[in-house]
Design an enzyme around this catalytic site. Structure first.
Site, PDB file in Angstrom:
ATOM      1  N   GLU A  44       0.831  -1.203   0.000  1.00  0.00           N
ATOM      2  CA  GLU A  44       0.000   0.000   0.000  1.00  0.00           C
ATOM      3  C   GLU A  44       0.868   1.257   0.000  1.00  0.00           C
ATOM      4  OE1 GLU A  44      -3.876   1.514   2.485  1.00  0.00           O
ATOM      5  OE2 GLU A  44      -2.185   0.771   3.669  1.00  0.00           O
ATOM      6  N   LYS A 126      -8.619   3.711  -2.523  1.00  0.00           N
ATOM      7  CA  LYS A 126      -9.135   3.153  -1.277  1.00  0.00           C
ATOM      8  C   LYS A 126     -10.457   3.838  -0.943  1.00  0.00           C
ATOM      9  CE  LYS A 126      -7.420   1.983   3.373  1.00  0.00           C
ATOM     10  NZ  LYS A 126      -6.225   2.099   4.253  1.00  0.00           N
ATOM     11  N   CYS A 160      -5.261  -2.699   2.540  1.00  0.00           N
ATOM     12  CA  CYS A 160      -5.267  -2.723   3.990  1.00  0.00           C
ATOM     13  C   CYS A 160      -6.625  -3.108   4.575  1.00  0.00           C
ATOM     14  CB  CYS A 160      -4.800  -1.358   4.491  1.00  0.00           C
ATOM     15  SG  CYS A 160      -4.257  -1.295   6.203  1.00  0.00           S
TER      16      CYS A 160
END
Length: 342
Positions: A44, A126, A160
């Site tokens: 990430e 995200k 994540c």
């Protein structure tokens, strides 16, 4: 899906140095390609590094880091992205890269999927940055829940803690994902304080994703280097928060999981930079989905179903836009209006 070898990179970037980090990424991509990998996945926001400084105290303490971080982030249509595309094309591999995306003066936690011909297959953001990540990153929308047709099969990616959001996961499973990239930062933050942020819980989330989705999960996890630690953990209190066990490099817990939840591939120590490789055999997907296909015979859309809004969020919507050309004639103030009795 075709059988392939996948590669998950476990390494620290050259923190907040975009050019140097892309050069380092190129070395790993070329190494993976030389070892027969068709897919190379990075952690990430690996470019230009995960912003650990947002966790090291009050949000105001992170402000001095933000300008440099922003200047080492990049947009989709930029020279750094074209450089990554050229690297992937030269190595003839598919690359999934985590990066800090810039649009205007805002940043997003994004993942770019680049095909072996250098084509940009997708860029997704995200959906919801986690906790204090929201102080420097904006959020995505339903258009970012995307699975693409890669050269070897259906390929998707999340960042994540998107892996602990049930509806987000189902949106991916329903698109018949075969290979999934679960990108993580280092598992070192508050490691002895908050168990939920450590490797045990987060690797369990990646493993469960493989089982729920009946897919392969390639889970790259970065390392916090000594350089990064020294830069952001400038006091004993901050060093205790960014706990890499004595201030040493670490936090890398890269894994690759099969659809039955097994960890496959080689193992690396948490402070060891390198690549985790695994052979992905599509037969294992067929076996797993014979028992529980989440988007097929094991679903019950008559009882529960998911609605995804694919609308891309826009700040500006223009109405009644005039075509190019001279402006329409205007009435002089002295002229009577149409319908006037004068």
């Amino acid at each position: 899906m075709k059988p392939i070898k996948a590669a998950a990179v476990q390494a620290a970037p050259v923190f907040m140095d975009l050019d140097a980090s892309i050069t380092k990424a190129e070395q790993y991509i070329n190494q993976a390609a030389a070892n027969g990998a068709a897919l190379v996945a990075f952690p990430e926001t690996w470019l230009p590094g995960y912003p650990w400084f947002v966790w090291m105290g009050a949000p105001v303490e992170a402000i001095p880091f933000v300008p440099r971080y922003h200047l080492n982030s990049f947009s989709i249509n930029s020279e750094p992205m074209r450089r990554l595309q050229a690297i992937a094309a030269k190595a003839s591999v598919t690359v999934v890269m985590g990066f800090s995306e810039v649009e205007g003066s805002s940043r997003y936690m994004s993942q770019a999927t680049i095909g072996p011909d250098g084509a940009l297959l997708s860029v997704r953001r995200k959906l919801k940055p986690t906790h204090v990540e929201r102080t420097i990153f904006g959020e995505g929308d339903g258009s970012d829940l995307v699975v693409v047709d890669s050269e070897f099969g259906r390929l998707g990616a999340l960042n994540c803690w998107e892996h602990v959001q049930p509806l987000v996961k189902m949106a991916m499973y329903a698109q018949h994902e075969e290979v999934h990239v679960a990108a993580w930062p280092s598992f070192c933050l508050m490691r002895d304080i908050a168990h939920t942020l450590g490797p045990e819980v987060n690797n369990a989330a990646a493993m469960l994703y493989a089982v729920e989705g009946s897919c392969f999960v390639v889970a790259p996890c970065a390392i916090v280097s000594q350089e990064m630690f020294d830069m952001v953990a400038s006091t004993p209190e901050k060093a205790n928060l960014l706990n890499t066990r004595g201030g040493k490099p670490g936090g890398g817990f890269t894994k690759i999981y099969a659809p039955d939840g097994r960890s496959i591939g080689n193992e690396l120590a948490e402070d060891e930079e390198g690549i985790v490789y695994a052979e992905l055999d599509p037969t294992l997907i067929l076996i797993a989905k014979a028992a529980a296909d989440p988007a097929g015979h094991y679903s019950r859309p008559d009882a529960v179903r998911l609605v995804v809004d694919r609308t891309r969020r826009r700040v500006l919507t223009e109405l009644n836009v005039q075509p190019p050309g001279p402006p329409p004639a205007t009435r002089r103030a002295s002229e009577p209006a149409v319908g006037s009795e004068d």
